[in-house]
Scaffold this motif. Structure first.
Motif, short mmCIF file in Angstrom:
data_model
loop_
_atom_site.label_atom_id
_atom_site.label_comp_id
_atom_site.label_asym_id
_atom_site.label_seq_id
_atom_site.Cartn_x
_atom_site.Cartn_y
_atom_site.Cartn_z
N TYR A 209 2.46 12.89 1.54
CA TYR A 209 1.37 12.18 1.00
C TYR A 209 0.93 10.46 0.99
CZ TYR A 209 0.31 17.30 0.19
OH TYR A 209 -0.07 18.45 0.53
N CYS A 210 2.28 10.25 0.74
CA CYS A 210 2.10 8.40 0.45
C CYS A 210 1.80 8.17 2.14
CB CYS A 210 3.90 8.01 0.24
SG CYS A 210 4.05 8.27 -1.79
N ARG A 211 1.95 8.66 3.13
CA ARG A 211 1.98 7.98 4.27
C ARG A 211 0.41 8.53 4.67
NH1 ARG A 211 5.22 7.81 9.40
NH2 ARG A 211 7.01 9.51 7.73
N ARG A 212 0.27 9.54 4.55
CA ARG A 212 -2.09 9.96 4.44
C ARG A 212 -2.40 9.04 3.66
NH1 ARG A 212 -1.48 16.71 4.09
NH2 ARG A 212 -0.62 16.93 6.00
N TRP A 213 -1.43 8.70 2.51
CA TRP A 213 -2.84 7.62 1.56
C TRP A 213 -2.29 6.36 2.54
CZ3 TRP A 213 -0.37 11.16 -3.01
CH2 TRP A 213 -0.97 11.27 -3.34
N LEU A 214 -1.61 6.21 2.69
CA LEU A 214 -1.31 4.02 3.14
C LEU A 214 -2.25 4.19 4.46
CD1 LEU A 214 2.57 3.77 3.17
CD2 LEU A 214 0.61 2.54 1.66
N GLU A 215 -2.49 4.90 5.47
CA GLU A 215 -3.05 5.30 6.22
C GLU A 215 -4.36 5.74 6.27
OE1 GLU A 215 -1.41 8.53 8.42
OE2 GLU A 215 0.66 6.32 9.16
N ALA A 216 -5.14 6.29 4.71
CA ALA A 216 -6.48 6.61 4.53
C ALA A 216 -7.30 5.31 5.44
CB ALA A 216 -7.11 7.01 3.88
N PRO A 217 -8.92 6.01 5.72
CA PRO A 217 -8.96 4.76 6.23
C PRO A 217 -10.54 3.98 4.99
CG PRO A 217 -10.69 6.34 6.87
CD PRO A 217 -9.20 7.12 6.30
N MET A 218 -10.89 3.06 5.26
CA MET A 218 -12.11 1.96 4.43
C MET A 218 -13.29 2.70 4.70
SD MET A 218 -11.44 0.27 1.72
CE MET A 218 -9.92 -1.42 1.71
N GLN A 219 -13.47 2.99 3.95
CA GLN A 219 -15.24 3.20 4.47
C GLN A 219 -16.09 2.20 3.49
OE1 GLN A 219 -17.42 6.43 2.61
NE2 GLN A 219 -19.17 6.77 4.18
N GLY A 220 -17.20 1.43 4.07
CA GLY A 220 -18.05 0.78 4.11
C GLY A 220 -19.20 1.18 2.92
N ALA A 221 -19.01 0.00 2.26
CA ALA A 221 -20.27 0.02 0.94
C ALA A 221 -21.46 1.46 1.80
CB ALA A 221 -21.43 -1.04 0.88
N GLN A 222 -22.27 2.44 0.65
CA GLN A 222 -23.27 2.91 1.34
C GLN A 222 -23.35 3.44 2.33
OE1 GLN A 222 -26.42 -0.30 1.07
NE2 GLN A 222 -26.44 -0.29 -1.36
N GLY A 223 -22.27 4.94 2.55
CA GLY A 223 -21.62 4.91 3.52
C GLY A 223 -21.66 3.93 4.88
N GLY A 224 -20.77 3.23 4.46
CA GLY A 224 -20.47 2.17 6.18
C GLY A 224 -19.51 3.39 7.26
N GLU A 225 -19.16 2.38 8.07
CA GLU A 225 -18.28 2.98 9.41
C GLU A 225 -16.69 2.46 8.38
OE1 GLU A 225 -17.60 -1.04 11.46
OE2 GLU A 225 -19.10 0.23 12.50
N LEU A 226 -16.38 3.59 8.92
CA LEU A 226 -14.99 3.67 8.62
C LEU A 226 -13.84 3.04 9.19
CD1 LEU A 226 -14.63 7.42 8.68
CD2 LEU A 226 -15.00 5.45 6.30
N THR A 227 -13.08 2.65 8.74
CA THR A 227 -11.87 1.56 9.15
C THR A 227 -10.73 1.55 8.62
OG1 THR A 227 -13.64 -0.68 8.23
CG2 THR A 227 -11.04 -1.09 8.76
N PRO A 228 -10.05 2.72 10.34
CA PRO A 228 -8.43 2.10 9.72
C PRO A 228 -7.96 1.17 9.62
CG PRO A 228 -9.34 1.80 12.52
CD PRO A 228 -10.15 2.33 11.76
N ARG A 229 -6.75 2.10 9.08
CA ARG A 229 -5.69 1.37 8.84
C ARG A 229 -4.23 1.25 9.10
NH1 ARG A 229 -6.82 1.24 3.26
NH2 ARG A 229 -5.51 2.75 2.87
N GLU A 230 -3.77 0.27 9.68
CA GLU A 230 -2.75 0.19 10.38
C GLU A 230 -1.05 -0.57 9.65
OE1 GLU A 230 -2.84 -1.61 14.50
OE2 GLU A 230 -3.45 0.50 14.95
#
Length: 410
Positions: free
Chosen positions: A166-187
């Motif tokens: 679960y720590c790996r999944r939380w670290l890799e969870a993408p960021m979503q822009g405000a108001q339904g914006g696009e997802l930004t992956p996180r490496e």
């Protein structure tokens, strides 16, 4: 009954829920508020626990929130959903019980039983013994935490498979822009705003900095609050060399020192030329100040006091409240609206040398209330002052600054 792949106690989820309930917080990318979550609380909590135990829990994206900084840049926060905060809190509680006792005694940030005031107090004590300090600022630390090193540390401490999963999944969870914006992956990086992020950040810096200092510079004292670091040195040359070594060390683990904010400062009472004579740590300016002992005698020593930057921000916030324009409101309305904020300022910045802070806060609040009194009742300055003073005498605890700063300001 078929056993779950992971045995996670329900008590962890319940305790994490109570933490979220106490801390409140904004909704995440799904828009669900804590009130909406509580409408089907038991069902929602069971769903979280069941998915965690089965390995089927996948965190949703974290919601991006931009916080403006004084230098014109923004700090990016990642706000998890209510359900995800509870899930993170459950795993964090399990990890914290095992990891926190291993952390360095001078690591203060986001740890049970430790506070920013503890770090400031220890720093002030050591400033009496050491004349030089190295103030270390890491550039965008939370955005550059290496995932592989965090996982390696968790494996080193033999965390259960479900914790690492679960720590790996939380670290890799993408960021979503405000108001339904696009997802930004996180490496790399762990989002500020996540429940588990501070603990993972502490674990990362435990090996990236704390243990490295113990190994390479045994006996050199420091205070670390998350990524804010102060190291105490006896000589300027020691602080300068350490800064160069730390630059190399942080580069090895994917971090960069902010050269503009990482400084060597001299904080002794003997005069020196062409060196910085103050530094800032956790919103406090440390510098040599003139004080008075119980006999009324003056002396000088290094003491922390609310930073000029913090005081300017407080004054700006009070002005932005535009109290003098709210002529339809009463003093009681203002006290209910702003007392909690003012009390928080006093409780944080009033712990040490607070003469200047108390005066600035008192002046900022009183000037706004005085203007309100003049506007609302169409009074001259003198009459408004008398009326405001009368209100203070009649209700001395109406405003936090009236009774908490009264001893300082008379």
């Amino acid at each position: 009954m078929q056993r779950k792949p992971f045995e996670i106690p329900k008590a962890l989820v319940w305790a994490a829920y109570k933490d979220v309930l106490r801390n409140r917080g904004a909704p995440g990318c799904d828009g669900q508020t804590l009130t909406a979550f509580n409408q089907y609380r038991n069902r929602n909590l069971y769903k979280i626990w069941n998915r965690l135990c089965s390995g089927a829990y996948f965190p949703p994206p974290v919601l991006e929130k931009q916080i403006p900084k004084d230098n014109g840049k923004v700090r990016i926060l990642g706000i998890p959903t209510v359900a995800d905060r509870i899930a993170q809190g459950a795993i964090k509680r399990f990890m914290e019980a095992k990891l926190d006792p291993l952390f360095h005694v001078d690591s203060y940030g986001y740890r049970p039983g430790k506070s920013a005031h503890d770090a400031l107090r220890q720093c002030a004590t050591r400033c009496q013994r050491y004349s030089w300090i190295l103030e270390v600022d890491i550039s965008a630390f939370f955005d550059h935490v290496r995932h592989d090193l965090v996982i390696k540390a968790l494996e080193h401490h033999r965390m259960p498979k479900w914790v690492i999963l679960y720590c790996r999944r939380w670290l890799e969870a993408p960021m979503q822009g405000a108001q339904g914006g696009e997802l930004t992956p996180r490496e790399r990086g762990t989002p500020q705003g996540g429940v588990v992020s501070p603990l993972l950040a502490n674990l990362f810096l435990h090996y990236a900095f704390d243990q490295w200092m113990v190994r390479e510079y045994r006996g050199v004292p420091f205070e670390r609050y998350a990524d804010d670091i102060v190291v105490h040195c006896s000589r300027m040359s020691d602080a300068t060399r350490l800064k160069d070594r730390l630059t190399q060390r942080f580069a090895q683990v994917g971090l960069t020192i902010n050269e503009e904010k990482s400084n060597v400062a001299y904080i002794d009472t003997f005069e020196r030329q062409n060196v910085a004579k103050s530094f800032t740590f956790l919103g406090y300016d440390f510098k040599v100040r003139t004080l008075k002992n119980y006999k009324g005698e003056l002396y000088r020593k290094c003491m922390p006091g609310a930073s000029m930057k913090a005081m300017r921000k407080i004054t700006k916030t009070i002005k932005e409240w535009r109290i003098h324009r709210s002529t339809t409101d009463s003093l009681t309305d203002f006290s209910k609206r702003y007392n909690a904020v003012v009390r928080g300022w006093i409780e944080y910045y009033g712990k040490f040398w607070y003469r200047n802070f108390g005066y600035r806060l008192w002046s900022a609040m009183q000037s706004r209330l005085l203007k309100w009194m003049q506007s609302k009742f169409r009074l001259s300055t003198r009459k408004a002052q008398r009326r405001l003073e009368l209100a203070r005498k009649q209700q001395p605890k109406l405003f936090a600054h009236w009774y908490l700063l009264r001893a300082t300001n008379g």
